[in-house]
Design an enzyme around this catalytic site. Structure first.
Site, PDB file in Angstrom:
ATOM      1  N   ASP A  95      -2.331   2.350  -4.422  1.00  0.00           N
ATOM      2  CA  ASP A  95      -3.581   2.618  -3.720  1.00  0.00           C
ATOM      3  C   ASP A  95      -4.593   1.543  -4.092  1.00  0.00           C
ATOM      4  O   ASP A  95      -4.399   0.767  -5.036  1.00  0.00           O
ATOM      5  CB  ASP A  95      -4.117   4.006  -4.089  1.00  0.00           C
ATOM      6  CG  ASP A  95      -3.186   5.112  -3.612  1.00  0.00           C
ATOM      7  OD1 ASP A  95      -2.529   4.916  -2.559  1.00  0.00           O
ATOM      8  OD2 ASP A  95      -3.086   6.144  -4.294  1.00  0.00           O
ATOM      9  N   HIS A 112       0.817  -1.218   0.000  1.00  0.00           N
ATOM     10  CA  HIS A 112       0.000   0.000   0.000  1.00  0.00           C
ATOM     11  C   HIS A 112       0.850   1.266   0.000  1.00  0.00           C
ATOM     12  O   HIS A 112       0.334   2.365  -0.247  1.00  0.00           O
ATOM     13  CB  HIS A 112      -0.934   0.006   1.220  1.00  0.00           C
ATOM     14  CG  HIS A 112      -2.279   0.584   0.915  1.00  0.00           C
ATOM     15  ND1 HIS A 112      -2.446   1.683   0.109  1.00  0.00           N
ATOM     16  CD2 HIS A 112      -3.527   0.229   1.315  1.00  0.00           C
ATOM     17  CE1 HIS A 112      -3.732   1.981   0.028  1.00  0.00           C
ATOM     18  NE2 HIS A 112      -4.416   1.113   0.747  1.00  0.00           N
TER      19      HIS A 112
END
Length: 441
Positions: A417, A413
């Protein structure tokens, strides 16, 4: 040892006496003694010590796993003598020339360093294998078990007859013992144990309810894998997203063309090539999934070095298919098959596993239905394939049975995204549900 006459001649004593006859005789004796000592002096000159070779720039030591040649055994040039296990690959130590192994300087399971003395070796022509002089005898011996083979030329010793026994013991005092000896003589000797039974006794049977434990030392590769996996969990902000793929079209295409591909290219057409190609096309559209973090920078790549997870007896390895984005289905299948064979045979080199920008792991071959793969740092994502199961799904308002595979994308992450990760997985799904789209991409 050389004779006293030879030593005297070497020191010049014969010259001091000015005795030509003695000098001639001395050199004759010396020549004979030299011929006798030639074997030993040659061996001393040719003996050498073989050291642990350079394994890789980042590897300085390893564990000596096995000796393939024992002292006294002959070896050919470049024949494997020992195997050293490192945390990444197994390194073979080969004989520098034909000769004989004279001494081991390290034991199995010892930790050895680069440049350390490993074994002593006497160079010279290795003795040729013995030639068979009697073909018929060889055929007969091969057809018979070893424990039933007897020396054909040696006559069997005569067995004592009852008359001979009675003649030696007319009173019959030892008659009972003689009969016993006759019975024992007539019985064939028990066959010697073969195979593993000859070296060690069978393990005792397990007792019901026993609470035994066995401790096995972790090999270097397993220790390194554990370290890398924990490092990935600690460093990456891992998150996993799932999706379902209707495999009907891909399975139909494979069924239609697999025989032709096998006949033309001598390689089996599997699902890995389709997933690899679909991933490469999706990575072009979502370049962050093919990137990595180095310091405070993000490195984007316009090529795809595809890491393919392969299970081996020593642990999971990920050999790399270089420039997978430029390959077609058949080329990918050939490369994956070659790397998989090298991995199972323990022949992978560091170059085969170095790098990699994206990983595919196929747990479906073992029956896995769901899973969350772990990122192979410093990569940004890993795609997990699973088993194909028939499931009821709704198509155009109708409930039908379709072969469904659940796929998982674990991503970092810090780089991707949720929107990019989900978009990537959806594109992979769309390519696989209609493989013809890959020709238009």
């Amino acid at each position: 040892m050389l004779s006293r006459q030879f030593i005297a001649v070497a020191r010049g004593r014969a010259l001091a006496r000015h005795d030509a006859v003695a000098l001639t005789r001395g050199w004759k004796v010396a020549s004979a003694q030299t011929r006798k000592a030639k074997f030993h002096s040659t061996n001393l000159l040719l003996a050498e010590t073989v050291k642990v070779p350079q394994m890789a720039e980042s590897i300085s030591e390893g564990t000596l796993k096995s000796w393939l040649k024992q002292p006294g055994e002959a070896v050919q040039a470049d024949e494997e003598v020992a195997t050293i296990e490192t945390d990444k690959i197994d390194v073979s130590v080969n004989a520098p020339a034909a000769g004989v192994i004279t001494e081991h300087l390290a034991s199995e399971e010892d930790t050895v360093s680069v440049g350390q003395d490993l074994f002593r070796f006497e160079a010279g022509a290795a003795p040729p294998p013995p030639k068979d002089t009697d073909g018929a005898k060889e055929t007969t011996d091969k057809a018979e078990p070893q424990d039933q083979q007897v020396e054909k030329g040696a006559p069997e010793p005569p067995k004592p007859s009852p008359e001979d026994v009675r003649a030696k013991d007319p009173a019959g005092v030892q008659g009972g013992e003689a009969k016993k000896d006759l019975k024992e003589t007539s019985k064939p000797a028990p066959a010697p144990p073969k195979g593993k039974d000859a070296k060690s006794e069978p393990a005792p049977p397990r007792v019901a309810g026993a609470r035994t434990e066995t401790r096995v030392k972790m090999n270097r590769m397993r220790l390194r894998i554990a370290e890398r996996l924990k490092e990935s969990q600690n460093a990456a902000a891992s998150l996993t997203t799932f999706n379902e793929i209707d495999m009907s079209s891909l399975m139909e295409m494979r069924k239609k063309y697999k025989e032709e591909v096998l006949k033309t290219h001598d390689v089996k057409l599997g699902f890995m090539s389709a997933f690899a190609k679909a991933s490469c096309l999706a990575l072009k559209e979502i370049p962050a999934a093919n990137a990595s973090i180095e310091g405070d920078e993000i490195v984007y790549r316009d090529y795809v070095d595809l890491s393919v997870a392969v299970a081996t007896p020593k642990g999971l390895v990920t050999p790399v298919v270089r420039n997978a984005e430029s390959m077609n289905f058949v080329e990918i299948e050939k490369e994956i098959a070659a790397l998989g064979k090298k991995a199972r045979d323990g022949k992978l080199s560091l170059e085969d596993m170095a790098g990699g920008t994206f990983t595919i792991s196929n747990g479906g071959v073992f029956g896995s239905l769901y899973g969350t793969p772990i990122i192979n740092l410093p990569q940004a994502a890993v795609l997990g394939m699973h088993s194909i199961k028939d499931r009821p799904v709704v198509v155009n308002g109708q409930i039908v049975v379709r072969p469904i595979m659940v796929v998982a994308l674990t991503y970092d992450h810090r780089l991707l995204d949720g929107r990019e990760a989900v978009t990537f997985l959806v594109k992979v799904r769309d390519y696989l549900e209609d493989p013809r789209k890959m020709l238009l991409a």
